[in-house]
Design an enzyme around this catalytic site. Sequence first.
Site, mmCIF file in Angstrom:
data_model
loop_
_atom_site.group_PDB
_atom_site.id
_atom_site.type_symbol
_atom_site.label_atom_id
_atom_site.label_comp_id
_atom_site.label_asym_id
_atom_site.label_seq_id
_atom_site.Cartn_x
_atom_site.Cartn_y
_atom_site.Cartn_z
ATOM 1 N N TRP A 125 0.851 -1.190 0.000
ATOM 2 C CA TRP A 125 0.000 0.000 0.000
ATOM 3 C C TRP A 125 0.885 1.238 0.000
ATOM 4 O O TRP A 125 1.842 1.341 0.774
ATOM 5 C CB TRP A 125 -0.920 -0.028 1.221
ATOM 6 N N ASP A 206 -0.621 -5.606 9.002
ATOM 7 C CA ASP A 206 -1.650 -4.630 8.651
ATOM 8 C C ASP A 206 -2.859 -5.405 8.145
ATOM 9 O O ASP A 206 -2.860 -5.932 7.035
ATOM 10 C CB ASP A 206 -1.130 -3.672 7.579
ATOM 11 N N LYS A 241 -13.781 -1.301 5.956
ATOM 12 C CA LYS A 241 -14.332 -2.139 4.891
ATOM 13 C C LYS A 241 -15.286 -3.187 5.436
ATOM 14 O O LYS A 241 -16.401 -3.358 4.935
ATOM 15 C CB LYS A 241 -13.203 -2.830 4.121
#
Length: 396
Positions: A125, A206, A241
Amino acid sequence: MFDRLPAYADDPILGLFETYKADPRPDKVNLGIGIYCDEAGQVPVLESVRAAREAGAGAHGPSVYLPTEGDEAYRHAVRELVFGGNTGNIVVVQTVAGTGALKVGADFLKGVLPDAAIWMPDPTWANHEAIFAGAGFSVESYPYYAKATGRFDLDGAVAALRKLQAGSVVLLHPCCHNPTGVDPSQAEWRALLDVIEQRGLLPFFDMAYQGFAHGVDEDAWAVRECVRRGIACLVASSFSKIFSLYGERVGALAVHASSADQGRLLGQLKLAIRRSYSCPPAQGAALVEAVLSNAAWNAQWRAELDAMRARMRAMRTGLHRMLGEALPEQDFGFLVEQSGMFSYSGLSARQIAALQSRHGVYVVGSGRICVAGLNESNIARVCEALADVCGGEVAR
């Protein structure tokens, strides 16, 4: 004194979203930003979350500051969600989303491991490097994605990790790797953790998509295996999410350290929070805690999560089938082998530009496709657009 400020390069994903919104074409498709949309192309309100909200979760009484470490019931619920029954020697603090968890973790680690470097998968990311470099870390990378095969580069990762100094921090995605969608198998995870354990490295997970790959418990397997082995680790969790609570910024940072004084560990995490944003917001965390702590709502949420995962899997399968029919000479198997919201397409800059200009299909510059932006009404059109720009070139 502000006359020579450097220019800020806007986040490419958010910038692409602004371009998408300004596109007047009614049949445009956004496959860029990482947001789960339902079959109607809308960000859903989960019924479990709606039930908690309508029951008054977090919405009664005055709005007061939470403790620096966050709400105690929320922290307990997150501990159970992430670690299952292995909840000993684990400190959890509430954070401002997963990004806040990464920032708090980075600041905390810089204080206790000032000379350590952090090693990140290549690719990862985009904001990872900015967060840890901003905390003062030397940021390095280890091989992760093998472009030739479209799969996890186990040999490259293991070889790189074996060379690291003890105490080095290793960033890991326990599931739904962003941006590739390529995850290690359990056997590959064991090989990675063997090296991490032998070399005395510190994993920093993560986990923004727990439940989007295979299931809530299955997706936390690598984290829980660390705890089972007694390996110290950090876990940044995001609930944007998986609870569809993007604007509420709900997250947590967990630290497993079997030999640490738990009170001192919590104190150092609180120090990192106090000098950043002081204390976390309340409303979103109250909703998440209510859903996780209520047996009926928890079961409903897990069923909704299963349905979201199944829909994304169906979109992968459908796109794979359609592209295989349109371009039978090319291999699109990676679409069904990858997991989660994202697929690493391997599209070139020229192809990405053509998708946008000719077809109104928006994909980020890395070629990452958000499969959650597909639905039954746009998948055929996206397939036609991809077939058009991929004709004669193999995508991966």
